[in-house]
Motif scaffolding. Structure first.
Motif, PDB file in Angstrom:
ATOM      1  N   PHE A 134     -15.347  12.133  -9.150  1.00  0.00           N
ATOM      2  CA  PHE A 134     -16.174  12.799 -10.156  1.00  0.00           C
ATOM      3  C   PHE A 134     -17.643  12.703  -9.764  1.00  0.00           C
ATOM      4  O   PHE A 134     -18.304  13.689  -9.487  1.00  0.00           O
ATOM      5  N   MET A 135     -18.154  11.483  -9.711  1.00  0.00           N
ATOM      6  CA  MET A 135     -19.545  11.304  -9.315  1.00  0.00           C
ATOM      7  C   MET A 135     -19.712  11.667  -7.847  1.00  0.00           C
ATOM      8  O   MET A 135     -20.537  12.486  -7.478  1.00  0.00           O
ATOM      9  N   LYS A 136     -18.922  11.016  -7.031  1.00  0.00           N
ATOM     10  CA  LYS A 136     -18.814  11.332  -5.616  1.00  0.00           C
ATOM     11  C   LYS A 136     -17.418  10.880  -5.189  1.00  0.00           C
ATOM     12  O   LYS A 136     -16.821  10.008  -5.828  1.00  0.00           O
ATOM     13  N   PRO A 137     -16.886  11.443  -4.115  1.00  0.00           N
ATOM     14  CA  PRO A 137     -15.591  10.941  -3.638  1.00  0.00           C
ATOM     15  C   PRO A 137     -15.725   9.472  -3.238  1.00  0.00           C
ATOM     16  O   PRO A 137     -16.570   9.114  -2.426  1.00  0.00           O
ATOM     17  N   LEU A 138     -14.902   8.637  -3.849  1.00  0.00           N
ATOM     18  CA  LEU A 138     -14.968   7.203  -3.573  1.00  0.00           C
ATOM     19  C   LEU A 138     -13.563   6.631  -3.489  1.00  0.00           C
ATOM     20  O   LEU A 138     -12.652   7.101  -4.183  1.00  0.00           O
ATOM     21  N   PRO A 139     -13.380   5.585  -2.673  1.00  0.00           N
ATOM     22  CA  PRO A 139     -12.065   4.938  -2.594  1.00  0.00           C
ATOM     23  C   PRO A 139     -11.848   4.018  -3.785  1.00  0.00           C
ATOM     24  O   PRO A 139     -12.758   3.792  -4.591  1.00  0.00           O
ATOM     25  N   ALA A 140     -10.657   3.481  -3.899  1.00  0.00           N
ATOM     26  CA  ALA A 140     -10.400   2.471  -4.921  1.00  0.00           C
ATOM     27  C   ALA A 140     -11.225   1.228  -4.613  1.00  0.00           C
ATOM     28  O   ALA A 140     -11.448   0.878  -3.457  1.00  0.00           O
ATOM     29  N   TYR A 141     -11.707   0.578  -5.669  1.00  0.00           N
ATOM     30  CA  TYR A 141     -12.540  -0.630  -5.527  1.00  0.00           C
ATOM     31  C   TYR A 141     -13.644  -0.414  -4.485  1.00  0.00           C
ATOM     32  O   TYR A 141     -13.713  -1.109  -3.462  1.00  0.00           O
ATOM     33  N   PRO A 142     -14.548   0.524  -4.720  1.00  0.00           N
ATOM     34  CA  PRO A 142     -15.573   0.833  -3.709  1.00  0.00           C
ATOM     35  C   PRO A 142     -16.515  -0.327  -3.396  1.00  0.00           C
ATOM     36  O   PRO A 142     -17.032  -0.397  -2.279  1.00  0.00           O
ATOM     37  N   VAL A 143     -16.751  -1.225  -4.352  1.00  0.00           N
ATOM     38  CA  VAL A 143     -17.598  -2.391  -4.058  1.00  0.00           C
ATOM     39  C   VAL A 143     -16.950  -3.234  -2.964  1.00  0.00           C
ATOM     40  O   VAL A 143     -17.598  -3.661  -1.997  1.00  0.00           O
ATOM     41  N   LYS A 144     -15.651  -3.463  -3.107  1.00  0.00           N
ATOM     42  CA  LYS A 144     -14.926  -4.243  -2.096  1.00  0.00           C
ATOM     43  C   LYS A 144     -14.949  -3.533  -0.746  1.00  0.00           C
ATOM     44  O   LYS A 144     -15.104  -4.175   0.306  1.00  0.00           O
ATOM     45  N   GLU A 145     -14.815  -2.200  -0.770  1.00  0.00           N
ATOM     46  CA  GLU A 145     -14.829  -1.445   0.485  1.00  0.00           C
ATOM     47  C   GLU A 145     -16.207  -1.487   1.134  1.00  0.00           C
ATOM     48  O   GLU A 145     -16.319  -1.561   2.360  1.00  0.00           O
ATOM     49  N   MET A 146     -17.269  -1.422   0.327  1.00  0.00           N
ATOM     50  CA  MET A 146     -18.618  -1.563   0.883  1.00  0.00           C
ATOM     51  C   MET A 146     -18.771  -2.913   1.577  1.00  0.00           C
ATOM     52  O   MET A 146     -19.337  -3.008   2.680  1.00  0.00           O
ATOM     53  N   CYS A 147     -18.290  -3.935   0.911  1.00  0.00           N
ATOM     54  CA  CYS A 147     -18.428  -5.281   1.476  1.00  0.00           C
ATOM     55  C   CYS A 147     -17.579  -5.453   2.735  1.00  0.00           C
ATOM     56  O   CYS A 147     -17.949  -6.207   3.651  1.00  0.00           O
ATOM     57  N   LYS A 148     -16.452  -4.742   2.826  1.00  0.00           N
ATOM     58  CA  LYS A 148     -15.656  -4.796   4.054  1.00  0.00           C
ATOM     59  C   LYS A 148     -16.438  -4.213   5.221  1.00  0.00           C
ATOM     60  O   LYS A 148     -16.362  -4.715   6.351  1.00  0.00           O
ATOM     61  N   ILE A 149     -17.186  -3.148   4.962  1.00  0.00           N
ATOM     62  CA  ILE A 149     -18.011  -2.537   6.017  1.00  0.00           C
ATOM     63  C   ILE A 149     -19.080  -3.526   6.482  1.00  0.00           C
ATOM     64  O   ILE A 149     -19.311  -3.715   7.689  1.00  0.00           O
ATOM     65  N   ILE A 150     -19.743  -4.185   5.517  1.00  0.00           N
ATOM     66  CA  ILE A 150     -20.794  -5.148   5.858  1.00  0.00           C
ATOM     67  C   ILE A 150     -20.215  -6.349   6.588  1.00  0.00           C
ATOM     68  O   ILE A 150     -20.728  -6.787   7.632  1.00  0.00           O
ATOM     69  N   ASP A 151     -19.123  -6.892   6.065  1.00  0.00           N
ATOM     70  CA  ASP A 151     -18.525  -8.091   6.674  1.00  0.00           C
ATOM     71  C   ASP A 151     -17.895  -7.796   8.027  1.00  0.00           C
ATOM     72  O   ASP A 151     -17.794  -8.684   8.886  1.00  0.00           O
ATOM     73  N   GLY A 152     -17.448  -6.548   8.229  1.00  0.00           N
ATOM     74  CA  GLY A 152     -16.782  -6.201   9.490  1.00  0.00           C
ATOM     75  C   GLY A 152     -17.717  -5.729  10.580  1.00  0.00           C
ATOM     76  O   GLY A 152     -17.274  -5.434  11.694  1.00  0.00           O
ATOM     77  N   SER A 153     -18.995  -5.641  10.280  1.00  0.00           N
ATOM     78  CA  SER A 153     -19.961  -5.185  11.287  1.00  0.00           C
ATOM     79  C   SER A 153     -20.226  -6.278  12.319  1.00  0.00           C
ATOM     80  O   SER A 153     -19.973  -7.457  12.090  1.00  0.00           O
ATOM     81  N   SER A 154     -20.778  -5.854  13.428  1.00  0.00           N
ATOM     82  CA  SER A 154     -21.098  -6.789  14.504  1.00  0.00           C
ATOM     83  C   SER A 154     -22.127  -7.806  14.027  1.00  0.00           C
ATOM     84  O   SER A 154     -23.057  -7.477  13.282  1.00  0.00           O
ATOM     85  N   ALA A 155     -21.974  -9.030  14.489  1.00  0.00           N
ATOM     86  CA  ALA A 155     -22.904 -10.088  14.099  1.00  0.00           C
ATOM     87  C   ALA A 155     -24.298  -9.822  14.660  1.00  0.00           C
ATOM     88  O   ALA A 155     -25.293 -10.339  14.138  1.00  0.00           O
ATOM     89  N   GLN A 156     -24.380  -9.004  15.738  1.00  0.00           N
ATOM     90  CA  GLN A 156     -25.669  -8.698  16.330  1.00  0.00           C
ATOM     91  C   GLN A 156     -26.393  -7.570  15.577  1.00  0.00           C
ATOM     92  O   GLN A 156     -27.589  -7.348  15.784  1.00  0.00           O
ATOM     93  N   ALA A 157     -25.672  -6.849  14.707  1.00  0.00           N
ATOM     94  CA  ALA A 157     -26.276  -5.739  13.971  1.00  0.00           C
ATOM     95  C   ALA A 157     -27.263  -6.268  12.934  1.00  0.00           C
ATOM     96  O   ALA A 157     -27.076  -7.346  12.357  1.00  0.00           O
ATOM     97  N   SER A 158     -28.331  -5.520  12.704  1.00  0.00           N
ATOM     98  CA  SER A 158     -29.314  -5.939  11.703  1.00  0.00           C
ATOM     99  C   SER A 158     -28.724  -5.825  10.305  1.00  0.00           C
ATOM    100  O   SER A 158     -27.762  -5.074  10.075  1.00  0.00           O
ATOM    101  N   LYS A 159     -29.307  -6.559   9.386  1.00  0.00           N
ATOM    102  CA  LYS A 159     -28.846  -6.479   7.999  1.00  0.00           C
ATOM    103  C   LYS A 159     -29.039  -5.070   7.446  1.00  0.00           C
ATOM    104  O   LYS A 159     -28.177  -4.548   6.733  1.00  0.00           O
ATOM    105  N   LEU A 160     -30.160  -4.449   7.789  1.00  0.00           N
ATOM    106  CA  LEU A 160     -30.447  -3.118   7.279  1.00  0.00           C
ATOM    107  C   LEU A 160     -29.438  -2.100   7.788  1.00  0.00           C
ATOM    108  O   LEU A 160     -28.988  -1.229   7.024  1.00  0.00           O
TER     109      LEU A 160
END
Length: 607
Positions: free
Chosen positions: A297-323
């Motif tokens: 409705f607002m935008k196409p989003l997966p189930a539990y989008p907060v958890k999915e966002m955090c999976k992207i952050i947690d799964g990124s390379s340790a050398q990647a910047s926070k930004l």
């Protein structure tokens, strides 16, 4: 009527948790629908099963000056498909936006309408959507905007409802009002202000306690931050540390070009705050629509989008910047469909007529907010002086920060509403950041709170937009929305069927695909049922106590009357004895009189 609403209340007590668990398509205030994505320029109306009508509404309900009688045409929507004359009328108290969008995304009323054979009515809020008292000049100045406030809106609803019932010859049909976020606030206030028109209200995620100092000012952003912290502590810490990296970007032309390239902006941004706001919105709005099913409705989003966002952050390379990690997570919100080539970070359009909220926030809807050190957002301290100066600059008026609590109450609400309020259901999901300003505890047997720990009921993006103005963020837009509901739950059972067989209750199927949610719903339902039984026992005890007092008083009065009766009987017996003696004496006197009369005649007396 009281008994009919009692039955209705019981049904909703068991129906609404089902809607919560199923990611209910509920009521969304304006704000989020303004897309931050590059737009095609088309503003398509949603297809909805309602007929549009226009009511000749008074401009001013509270004065009797000639201009007060000026008419504007207020839009409202009707669905008669399930209605039977004499059945209830369910009225949605419109929020700060186009009423079509609220009707298109409020599936709950369509779900329950067949059960009650209800007439559905959605009323648009004055100064929003098509209900503009002064047409295109409605936002011209404070002189026209002065007629935009919650009290006028409630009076609009009252007048329209009375007229509608009269025209449909259904004066006996009970009215129940529904709403969410600002609309939920209006629904609760309408029940308090116009109890002779609405027999009850269901207020979803209604932050009526977000005023003055009733609720901690940091509650909203603390709630958003807690959602991310619950998903992943590392995710929370990465987002919290990313703002400093963003601030490090050069503010010269070369720096802004590099920033625009990193954010895939369609146009070069003019300020780093545009990028900050873009990220800020993504996290806040995602927390508001953190549903357990996919949403579009607002935008196409997966189930539990907060958890999915955090999976992207947690799964990124340790050398990647926070930004860079935070930017990748925000892209889930803006581009989950992978269809966007660039993002519009600045100058979003107001496609749904939402900007009237700025005026309300600068006059009556003053909800102070701060960002605490515990939040994942940059700290901010609220200054009423700066806030008021900003409103004076934009509109030439200063806010009335205590007017809402003066007009509708809020302080000591439990004690106050227990004395005179009734028939209000407050529904909240604790993952909703607005829930902290809502009513979260039962106040009485008929003012109840339905609270789900792992669910959302509604979000409040337009209210959030006001918060961002307070934070002095640049390039901010109001936007709104809610996802469509996907609910596989069976229809609700009546209380009489539920009590004998809890083991067969279908409510537990609502979260069958999520063990934690299922366990939570089972626990909450049993708690609700236990609480309802306790309430019934309390009411029964109160009735019994009252009857005992009444019986004792009746016995006392009966004893008093018995004593008085005995006195009367004794007095009557005394009088009767005296009467009988008087009769005997009278008889003797009559005999004596006759004897003397005969003797007198014998000696020659005549006459």
């Amino acid at each position: 009527m009281a008994s009919s609403f009692s039955s209705f209340l019981l049904l909703l007590l068991f129906l609404f948790p089902i809607a919560i668990a199923a990611s209910v398509r509920t009521y969304f205030p304006a704000g989020i629908l303004q897309s931050s994505l590059k737009k095609s320029g088309k503003n398509l109306k949603p297809k909805i099963p309602y007929e549009a009508h226009y009511f000749p509404q008074n401009l001013d309900h509270f004065t009797f000056q000639p201009k007060s009688y000026q008419i504007f045409y207020q839009k409202y929507l009707i669905n008669r498909h399930y209605w039977k004359k004499g059945s209830p009328i369910f009225v949605y108290t419109g929020n700060e936006g186009d009423i079509d969008w609220f009707a298109a995304n409020t599936g709950f009323l369509l779900d329950i309408a067949p059960k009650f054979h209800a007439l559905l009515v959605f009323i648009e809020h004055r100064f929003y959507g098509e209900s503009l008292p002064f047409g295109k000049h409605s936002y011209k100045s404070a002189k026209t905007l002065g007629y935009l406030n919650s009290q006028q809106a409630l009076a609009d609803y009252a007048l329209l409802i009375r007229s509608l019932k009269h025209n449909l010859s259904c004066e006996a049909s009970p009215v129940v009002v529904f709403g969410g976020s600002y609309g939920g606030m209006l629904a609760a206030w309408f029940r308090l202000k116009y109890p002779h028109i609405a027999i009850g209200a269901l207020a979803s995620s209604a932050p009526i306690l977000q005023f003055d100092d009733i609720t901690p000012w940091s509650s909203f952003y603390d709630g958003v931050s807690q959602d991310f912290k619950d998903a992943s502590l590392n995710c929370y810490e990465v987002i919290k540390g990313s703002w400093e990296e963003l601030e490090a970007f050069e503010t010269n032309k070369e720096g802004l070009v590099e920033l625009s390239r990193s954010f895939r902006a369609c146009k070069t941004v003019q300020s780093i705050y545009s990028a900050r706001n873009w990220l800020w919105e993504a996290f806040v709005y995602t927390a508001m629509v953190n549903y357990p099913t996919e949403a579009n409705f607002m935008k196409p989003l997966p189930a539990y989008p907060v958890k999915e966002m955090c999976k992207i952050i947690d799964g990124s390379s340790a050398q990647a910047s926070k930004l860079s990690r935070v930017l990748a997570a925000a892209s889930l919100y803006y581009n989950y469909s992978k269809s966007e080539k660039c993002f519009e970070l600045e100058h979003p359009t107001d496609d749904h007529g939402l900007h009237g909220w700025d005026w309300q926030a600068c006059t009556e809807m003053v909800m102070p907010t701060v960002v605490s050190n515990e939040s994942m957002f940059p700290p901010y301290a609220f200054s009423y002086k700066d806030y008021a100066d900003d409103c004076m600059k934009n509109y030439g008026v200063r806010p009335r920060p205590h007017w809402i609590t003066t007009e509708f109450g809020g302080t000591n609400i439990e004690r106050v509403l227990k004395r005179f309020g009734s028939n209000i259901i407050f529904s909240s999901g604790l993952q909703d950041p607005w829930s902290r300003g809502s009513v979260l505890k039962n106040i009485s047997a008929s003012i109840v709170a339905l609270v789900a720990e792992k669910a959302l009921c509604v979000c409040g993006p337009a209210l959030y937009f006001k918060f961002k103005k307070g934070l002095k963020l640049q390039g901010v837009s109001a936007s709104t929305s809610c996802p469509p509901c996907i609910c596989s739950c069976a229809p609700p059972q009546s209380l009489f069927k539920i009590v004998p067989g809890l083991a067969n209750l279908s409510v537990t199927d609502c979260g069958k695909d999520d063990p934690d949610l299922k366990e939570e719903m089972e626990k909450q339902f049993v708690d609700l049922l236990s609480e309802e039984i306790k309430l019934e026992e309390t009411v029964g005890e109160e009735h019994s106590h009252h009857m005992n007092i009444t019986l004792g008083e009746a016995k006392r009065l009966a004893s008093q009357y018995q004593r008085e009766a005995e006195k009367c009987i004794a007095t009557t017996e005394t009088c009767e004895g005296a009467r009988e003696r008087a009769v005997v004496l009278l008889s003797k006197e009559k005999k004596l009189t006759l004897l003397w009369e005969r003797r007198a005649r014998q000696v020659g007396w005549e006459g």
